[in-house]
Design a protein around this motif. Structure first.
Motif, PDB file in Angstrom:
ATOM      1  N   ASP A 105      19.654 -87.873 -15.129  1.00  0.00           N
ATOM      2  CA  ASP A 105      18.412 -88.603 -14.851  1.00  0.00           C
ATOM      3  C   ASP A 105      17.312 -87.654 -14.386  1.00  0.00           C
ATOM      4  O   ASP A 105      16.151 -87.780 -14.788  1.00  0.00           O
ATOM      5  CB  ASP A 105      18.655 -89.677 -13.783  1.00  0.00           C
ATOM      6  N   SER A 106      17.683 -86.699 -13.529  1.00  0.00           N
ATOM      7  CA  SER A 106      16.693 -85.734 -13.030  1.00  0.00           C
ATOM      8  C   SER A 106      16.172 -84.854 -14.160  1.00  0.00           C
ATOM      9  O   SER A 106      14.984 -84.518 -14.202  1.00  0.00           O
ATOM     10  CB  SER A 106      17.315 -84.862 -11.932  1.00  0.00           C
ATOM     11  N   SER A 107      17.062 -84.482 -15.085  1.00  0.00           N
ATOM     12  CA  SER A 107      16.633 -83.643 -16.201  1.00  0.00           C
ATOM     13  C   SER A 107      15.691 -84.414 -17.120  1.00  0.00           C
ATOM     14  O   SER A 107      14.731 -83.853 -17.662  1.00  0.00           O
ATOM     15  CB  SER A 107      17.840 -83.119 -16.987  1.00  0.00           C
ATOM     16  N   LYS A 108      15.941 -85.717 -17.299  1.00  0.00           N
ATOM     17  CA  LYS A 108      15.041 -86.539 -18.105  1.00  0.00           C
ATOM     18  C   LYS A 108      13.661 -86.613 -17.459  1.00  0.00           C
ATOM     19  O   LYS A 108      12.632 -86.480 -18.136  1.00  0.00           O
ATOM     20  CB  LYS A 108      15.621 -87.941 -18.289  1.00  0.00           C
ATOM     21  N   SER A 109      13.637 -86.818 -16.132  1.00  0.00           N
ATOM     22  CA  SER A 109      12.357 -86.904 -15.424  1.00  0.00           C
ATOM     23  C   SER A 109      11.581 -85.597 -15.536  1.00  0.00           C
ATOM     24  O   SER A 109      10.367 -85.593 -15.784  1.00  0.00           O
ATOM     25  CB  SER A 109      12.590 -87.252 -13.950  1.00  0.00           C
ATOM     26  N   ALA A 237      20.625 -80.705 -21.035  1.00  0.00           N
ATOM     27  CA  ALA A 237      19.817 -81.131 -22.183  1.00  0.00           C
ATOM     28  C   ALA A 237      18.326 -81.197 -21.859  1.00  0.00           C
ATOM     29  O   ALA A 237      17.520 -81.476 -22.745  1.00  0.00           O
ATOM     30  CB  ALA A 237      20.298 -82.494 -22.676  1.00  0.00           C
ATOM     31  N   GLY A 238      17.958 -80.947 -20.620  1.00  0.00           N
ATOM     32  CA  GLY A 238      16.577 -81.138 -20.193  1.00  0.00           C
ATOM     33  C   GLY A 238      15.552 -80.396 -21.029  1.00  0.00           C
ATOM     34  O   GLY A 238      14.504 -80.952 -21.389  1.00  0.00           O
ATOM     35  N   ILE A 260      16.559 -77.398 -35.361  1.00  0.00           N
ATOM     36  CA  ILE A 260      16.427 -76.519 -34.187  1.00  0.00           C
ATOM     37  C   ILE A 260      17.308 -77.036 -33.058  1.00  0.00           C
ATOM     38  O   ILE A 260      17.045 -78.098 -32.481  1.00  0.00           O
ATOM     39  CB  ILE A 260      14.959 -76.434 -33.726  1.00  0.00           C
ATOM     40  N   ALA A 261      18.362 -76.295 -32.761  1.00  0.00           N
ATOM     41  CA  ALA A 261      19.257 -76.633 -31.659  1.00  0.00           C
ATOM     42  C   ALA A 261      18.907 -75.769 -30.449  1.00  0.00           C
ATOM     43  O   ALA A 261      18.121 -74.825 -30.549  1.00  0.00           O
ATOM     44  CB  ALA A 261      20.713 -76.418 -32.070  1.00  0.00           C
ATOM     45  N   GLY A 262      19.504 -76.097 -29.325  1.00  0.00           N
ATOM     46  CA  GLY A 262      19.253 -75.300 -28.127  1.00  0.00           C
ATOM     47  C   GLY A 262      19.863 -75.945 -26.908  1.00  0.00           C
ATOM     48  O   GLY A 262      20.515 -76.999 -26.985  1.00  0.00           O
ATOM     49  N   THR A 263      19.641 -75.320 -25.781  1.00  0.00           N
ATOM     50  CA  THR A 263      20.186 -75.823 -24.525  1.00  0.00           C
ATOM     51  C   THR A 263      19.426 -75.206 -23.363  1.00  0.00           C
ATOM     52  O   THR A 263      18.651 -74.266 -23.552  1.00  0.00           O
ATOM     53  CB  THR A 263      21.694 -75.507 -24.422  1.00  0.00           C
TER      54      THR A 263
END
Length: 342
Positions: A105-109, A237-238, A260-263
């Motif tokens: 949730d924090s990463s989404k925000s 995933a952010g 385009i992938a990534g992390t």
């Protein structure tokens, strides 16, 4: 008679093997997961279309039994982690799951915040209190608060950040009582908790109630954005979330027709952070047919995700381009200067 003995013998072996499969070791095993297109997961209201795709990469993580431990031991791209590297000391399964979901949730925000700021779109912040991640055993909150509780008042006072909450509680003396108002399962409850000194040497001069916490805040934006992560946990995933959101907010298609992938984690100031399992994510992206992989560079650190990604890409012989990224702005600059895929 001999056949009966042989059948009985084989039956016992089968029972033992089955029992062993349910015996878990104090380890976790990670293996390559998947690379998944983000467009079906993220939707910006009236957002722009894209020719290519940004992709979320994952690892599969689970408790090790004897079989999975042995397989991982002899596999180049499966990793074994002691349990205390995955879960905190005394952390329950419930607390671990709550922590992972809240990190997501924090990463989404943070991703929404970074993307909308870059697109110069105003953001309205709503602070809801502090979110309980875990409860320290044998501290005052133990048995009174639970992971996922949302504390929004202390002694009838409301705060605008977790830092204010911590400062207020820390100003009390050991033995003093504070009154907490919190929400659990959509119901508001109250409880009184005595402040106590921490037991660990690092915090011996501090007092508290014994909870791990983070800010619980909402971002109100227009156009609206929906990020559907279901039961996916963790913060890794952010960074890719932020790229997909920004791409839907702006007219120029940053994918240029590429997969385009990534992390990487993303902080509200746009810094891309290190994650675990980069080797497995490279394999997942390659299997999914990614053209480009964006990897956290950590300002050229020798043990950065980028360096590990380059090594794995070389080992598996992929044609995928591995690109070092330190910040969100750096990723945007790279993508804006990328030539269209032919």
């Amino acid at each position: 008679m001999k056949n009966k003995k042989r059948i009985r013998y084989l039956l016992w072996i089968a029972i033992i093997l089955l029992a062993i499969s349910f015996y878990y070791l104090p380890y976790y095993v990670s293996k390559p997961g998947m690379a998944k297109e983000l467009r079906p997961i993220i939707e910006v209201e009236d957002g722009y279309d894209e020719e290519g795709n940004f992709m979320l990469t994952t690892v599969r993580m689970g408790r090790a039994n004897i079989y999975s431990y042995l397989i991982a031991k002899f596999s180049d791209y499966q990793e074994i982690y002691p349990m205390d590297e995955i879960k905190g000391e005394d952390e329950t399964d419930e607390e671990y799951n709550v922590r992972q979901l809240h990190l997501m949730d924090s990463s989404k925000s943070a991703a929404i915040e970074v993307a909308y700021k870059k697109a110069a779109i105003p953001i309205d912040y709503q602070y809801n209190g502090v979110y309980v991640l875990n409860v320290v055993p044998e501290m005052p909150a133990d048995g009174k608060l639970e992971p996922a509780d949302r504390v929004f008042k202390v002694d009838e006072l409301e705060f605008t950040s977790s830092a204010e909450f911590i400062d207020y509680v820390s100003s009390k003396k050991a033995g003093e009582s504070i009154h907490l108002t919190y929400e659990r399962n959509s119901e508001v409850e109250d409880v009184s908790v005595n402040v106590a000194a921490f037991n660990d040497p690092e915090n011996k001069d501090r007092v508290g109630i014994g909870i791990g916490l983070v800010d619980d805040k909402e971002l109100n934006v227009s156009p609206d954005v929906t990020v559907k992560t279901d039961e996916i946990g963790g913060p890794s995933a952010g960074f890719m979330f932020s790229l997909e959101i920004y791409n839907q907010l702006t007219a120029e298609d940053l994918t240029k027709g590429y997969e385009i992938a990534g992390t990487g984690t993303i902080s509200p100031d746009g810094v891309v952070g290190k994650i675990g399992g980069i080797e497995q994510k490279i394999i997942a992206a390659d299997k999914a047919g990614a053209d480009i992989f964006l990897a956290p560079n950590e300002n050229d650190a020798k043990d950065s995700n980028y360096q590990e990604a380059v090594k794995t890409a070389k080992d598996i012989g992929t044609d995928m381009r591995i690109i070092p990224i330190n910040t969100f702005d750096e990723a945007i600059d790279y993508l804006e200067n990328l030539e269209m895929k032919q």
